[in-house]
Design an enzyme around this catalytic site. Structure first.
Site, PDB file in Angstrom:
ATOM      1  N   LYS A   1       0.836  -1.204   0.000  1.00 10.26           N
ATOM      2  CA  LYS A   1       0.000   0.000   0.000  1.00 10.26           C
ATOM      3  C   LYS A   1       0.874   1.258   0.000  1.00 10.26           C
ATOM      4  CE  LYS A   1      -3.709  -2.470   2.331  1.00 10.26           C
ATOM      5  NZ  LYS A   1      -4.364  -2.810   3.611  1.00 10.26           N
TER       6      LYS A   1
ATOM      7  N   GLN B   1      -4.147  -1.485  10.011  1.00 11.06           N
ATOM      8  CA  GLN B   1      -4.126  -2.799   9.370  1.00 11.06           C
ATOM      9  C   GLN B   1      -4.684  -3.876  10.305  1.00 11.06           C
ATOM     10  OE1 GLN B   1      -3.076  -3.427   6.091  1.00 11.06           O
ATOM     11  NE2 GLN B   1      -3.751  -5.530   6.430  1.00 11.06           N
TER      12      GLN B   1
ATOM     13  N   ASP C   1     -10.472   2.839   4.634  1.00  7.85           N
ATOM     14  CA  ASP C   1     -10.813   1.412   4.508  1.00  7.85           C
ATOM     15  C   ASP C   1     -12.334   1.224   4.427  1.00  7.85           C
ATOM     16  OD1 ASP C   1      -8.723  -0.349   4.238  1.00  7.85           O
ATOM     17  OD2 ASP C   1      -8.296  -0.475   6.385  1.00  7.85           O
TER      18      ASP C   1
END
Ligand code: NAP
Length: 293
Positions: free
Chosen positions: A52, A96, A119
């Site tokens: 990412k 994460q 997200d």
């Protein structure tokens, strides 16, 4: 059969984003800044986070990676989250998942500012998605929708069977497929581990999204001739012939299903790269989301 090439499509999206960033630079506007927090040293998670951050650099975004040790407490992580929320330089950030067991993931997700939640996991963004309001869409389902759009896979009036109902893939995927826009407008059946007649349901499907995490689960005898197949699954299996020592398998038995399919995503190189591209799209969007959420 058309191969839905996520790797190529993701590359194209990243080129488009780079052009947009160059334009922002020319106009002297703020460059999107994505931050990622990772707790612990889970190998797969570190690989995802690094990919990412690398993608951010490629398109010209600013990026910050915060690595915290496995022993980080919930309170310490919460402090980091709060400082991310308050930092005007950070446009969007991710924590994460999975987090170490001693940290409550729901509590952390709930603490993220919905306007920075690239997200799309915060309940406010999930609710907004359900109501068709401006929001961050979760990256994997959004990436699949982008792939369907760019390859003009017919969805309207089609029967889509989603295998898996997780909060990050199956459930939002179903919601996006039934929404009243394109791609979408499909009739959706969502299935899970307690579904009893999965094979019959799959045989009725024009589109199957396999997101259950069981390698090569979907076989040719479960698929109708001409169906479009989206394979979300990623399972590492040992392979001594590879340098890494493993290879990746999807949830679909690719060769036999591809022979019947109209469209199909490969693993690797299908949904995975699109997930990263979606996160980049969300980061660019984060600049304007401040006004919308
Ligand atoms: P998850 O949270 O484990 O959810 C799996 C879902 O599949 C659950 O809803 C489960 O049902 C259902 N399921 C399990 N066995 C089944 C069966 N035999 N028949 C029907 N349904 C069954 O997994 P996830 O996070 O959604 O991820 C799914 C897969 O996608 C994994 O391989 C993951 O690595 C991969 N993934 C890939 C990407 C990408 O970027 N390509 C992104 C995210 C995830 P219950 O609800 O009843 O337990």
């Amino acid at each position: 059969m058309v191969l839905l090439d996520g790797k190529e499509t993701s590359k194209k999206i990243q080129e488009e984003l780079k052009e947009k960033v160059d334009q922002l630079k020319k106009e002297g506007k703020k460059i999107p800044h994505l931050a990622a927090i990772i707790v612990g040293d889970n190998g797969a998670s570190l690989t995802y986070v690094n990919a990412k951050v690398k993608a951010c650099e490629k398109v010209g975004f600013e990026s910050t990676l915060i690595k915290l040790s496995e022993s980080t407490t919930e309170e310490q992580l919460m402090k980091r989250v709060k400082s991310m929320n308050e930092n005007p330089d950070i446009d969007g950030y991710i924590v994460q998942l999975p987090l170490p067991k001693h940290i409550n993931e729901t509590k952390i997700t709930m603490a993220i500012d919905p306007a920075k939640d690239v997200d799309g996991f915060h309940p406010e963004n999930v609710g907004r998605m359900a109501l068709g309001m401006p929001c961050f869409l979760p990256a994997t389902p959004a990436g699949i929708m982008e792939l369907l759009k760019r390859y003009e896979v017919p969805t309207e009036g089609k029967h889509c069977v989603v295998i898996g109902r997780s909060h990050i893939v199956g459930s939002p995927m179903a919601m996006l497929m039934w929404r009243n826009e394109l791609p979408g407008n499909a009739t959706v059946t969502i299935t899970h581990s307690r579904t009893q007649n999965l094979k019959e349901l799959c045989l009725q499907a024009d589109i199957i999204v396999a997101a259950l995490g069981k390698a090569e689960f979907l076989t040719a005898e479960m698929v109708k001739e001409g169906a479009a197949i989206i394979d979300v699954g990623i399972t590492r299996v040992e392979d001594t012939s590879k340098k890494s020592g493993y290879r990746l398998l999807g949830d679909v038995k690719f060769d036999e299903v591809a022979a019947k399919a109209s469209f199909i995503t490969p693993v690797p190189g299908g949904v995975g790269p699109m997930t990263i591209a979606s996160l980049m799209i969300n980061t660019l969007k984060a600049i304007e989301m401040k006004e919308l959420i």
